[in-house]
Design an enzyme around this catalytic site. Structure first.
Site, short mmCIF file in Angstrom:
data_model
loop_
_atom_site.label_atom_id
_atom_site.label_comp_id
_atom_site.label_asym_id
_atom_site.label_seq_id
_atom_site.Cartn_x
_atom_site.Cartn_y
_atom_site.Cartn_z
N SER A 214 0.82 -1.15 -0.12
CA SER A 214 0.19 -0.13 -0.10
C SER A 214 0.86 1.12 0.12
O SER A 214 1.93 1.39 0.75
CB SER A 214 -1.01 0.23 1.15
OG SER A 214 -0.17 0.03 2.29
N MET A 215 0.62 2.20 -0.69
CA MET A 215 1.29 3.32 -1.20
C MET A 215 0.74 4.74 -0.88
O MET A 215 0.63 5.62 -1.54
CB MET A 215 1.94 3.17 -2.43
CG MET A 215 2.80 2.23 -2.50
SD MET A 215 3.74 1.86 -4.21
CE MET A 215 2.26 1.38 -5.09
N GLY A 216 -0.51 4.65 0.23
CA GLY A 216 -1.02 5.68 0.33
C GLY A 216 -1.91 6.51 -0.83
O GLY A 216 -2.55 5.38 -1.48
N ALA A 217 -1.77 7.80 -1.21
CA ALA A 217 -2.58 8.37 -2.05
C ALA A 217 -2.14 7.64 -3.55
O ALA A 217 -2.74 8.03 -4.51
CB ALA A 217 -2.47 9.71 -2.28
N GLY A 245 -5.44 1.21 6.15
CA GLY A 245 -4.82 -0.04 5.74
C GLY A 245 -5.63 -1.40 6.28
O GLY A 245 -5.72 -2.24 5.43
N ASP A 246 -6.54 -1.16 7.34
CA ASP A 246 -7.15 -2.36 7.70
C ASP A 246 -8.46 -2.61 7.01
O ASP A 246 -8.82 -3.70 6.57
CB ASP A 246 -7.72 -1.83 9.15
CG ASP A 246 -6.60 -1.47 10.06
OD1 ASP A 246 -5.59 -2.22 10.03
OD2 ASP A 246 -6.84 -0.99 11.05
O1 LIG Z 1 -0.69 -3.05 16.36
P1 LIG Z 1 -0.12 -1.43 16.19
O2 LIG Z 1 0.45 -1.62 14.86
O3 LIG Z 1 0.16 -0.73 17.13
O4 LIG Z 1 -1.51 -0.85 15.34
C1 LIG Z 1 -2.91 -0.52 16.20
C2 LIG Z 1 -3.42 0.61 15.78
O5 LIG Z 1 -3.62 0.55 14.42
C3 LIG Z 1 -5.04 0.91 14.07
O6 LIG Z 1 -5.75 -0.37 13.94
C4 LIG Z 1 -5.05 1.55 12.83
O7 LIG Z 1 -4.59 0.71 11.71
C5 LIG Z 1 -5.66 1.17 15.35
O8 LIG Z 1 -7.12 0.81 15.59
C6 LIG Z 1 -4.84 1.05 16.47
O9 LIG Z 1 -5.39 0.18 17.24
#
Ligand SMILES: O=P(O)(O)OC[C@H]1O[C@](O)(CO)[C@@H](O)[C@H]1O
Length: 300
Positions: A214-217, A245-246
């Site tokens: 993934s490369m953002g924009a 990203g999720d």
């Molecule tokens: O496990 P980490 O890499 O610290 O990421 C967790 C965080 O990233 C996020 O999922 C966003 O991607 C937040 O909801 C937060 O909980």
């Protein structure tokens, strides 16, 4: 059913502010507190798309109980594994132009707790069509934990996605995950000194089935057994990129259970990622933005 594994579950706190004064008092205009960690956000998006999901991971202490209660309140099915340490919180501070994240490291997890979780995970896998392994590892877990969990899934014929950084990402190909999803910075750290395509090919050569960067924009690049594909975004969505990203990983997970051609999978994943930016909190996407941007994404 798609299982999402979040070993470092979190209570995600989001502060919306008009701007940040680092030398003064900041008044928060809106606060959101909800169960988080990357796999939880992936599960929220999949559930919003009408898919069967199950959230698992390590949870402990008062924060773990708050996370579990929020998952229940949100109607997200969960089978968490209890640990002694207190789960962590994360803080996202977001103004109209910036977002800063403060992610706590998480509890210390013992070898016995990990062994117990692995047995729990093996039981859950019996009902899984795909598994998503994402986010940081709490303290005490070996860096090859995702490789171990992906290998257990692969041995049972369950496809997996790993979204990780640092050493967990470097070790992950050994577990033969179907897809690795680093962002461009994570990939550059894992495989220094080459282009994103070279880095992705290196991870493919080490055992990953496909690598989606993934490369953002700038969109997405997928290096797969079927070829290399790029998704370019027609415009930039303004908002909070936390959780984009999720949402993208949720799109890729759908591609594991509904195996469309890669160009279609990439388009869906890229559109879901962009649509998540339009929402103030991680784990949600804007259906109108999704519907608008999906057909305009350029796949090459
Ligand atoms: O496990 P980490 O890499 O610290 O990421 C967790 C965080 O990233 C996020 O999922 C966003 O991607 C937040 O909801 C937060 O909980």
């Amino acid at each position: 059913m798609i299982i999402t594994v979040t070993l470092n579950l979190a209570l995600d706190v989001t502060y919306q502010v008009p701007g940040v004064d680092w030398d003064g008092v900041n008044r928060v205009s809106a606060v959101h507190r909800r169960a988080g960690g990357k796999g939880v956000n992936v599960a929220r998006v999949l559930a919003a798309l009408g898919r069967d999901v199950l959230v698992t991971g390590l949870a402990g202490g008062p924060t773990g109980r708050a996370v579990e209660a929020d998952l229940h309140a949100a109607g997200l099915p969960a089978a968490l594994y209890g640990i002694a340490g207190d789960s962590r919180a994360t803080l996202a501070v977001t103004d109209p132009d910036h977002t800063a994240l403060f992610n706590e490291p998480g509890p210390e997890v013992t070898a016995g707790e990990l062994a117990g979780f692995v047995r729990h995970y093996e039981t859950l896998l019996a009902g899984a069509d795909a598994v998503v392994l994402s986010g940081s590892l709490p303290r005490g877990l070996p860096a090859d934990t995702y490789a171990t969990l992906a290998a257990i899934a692969a041995d049972r014929g369950v496809p997996s996605i790993v979204d990780a950084d640092g050493d967990p990402l470097r070790h992950a190909p050994k577990g033969r995950p179907s897809i690795l999803k680093p962002n461009a910075d994570e990939l550059a750290r894992a495989v220094p000194g080459g282009t994103p395509a070279e880095g992705a090919r290196a991870l493919l050569g080490q055992g990953a089935g496909a690598v989606v960067v993934s490369m953002g924009a700038d969109g997405l690049m997928a290096v797969t057994g079927e070829g290399t594909f790029a998704a370019r975004m027609p415009y930039t969505v303004r908002g909070n990129p936390t959780g984009a990203g999720d949402s993208l990983v949720a799109g890729l997970a759908l591609g594991l259970v509904e195996p469309d051609p890669w160009p279609d999978r990439l388009r869906r994943a890229a559109a879901l990622g962009a649509a998540a930016v339009a929402r103030p909190v991680a784990g949600e996407f804007d259906p109108d933005v999704y519907a608008d941007i999906h057909p305009q994404i350029i796949i090459t």
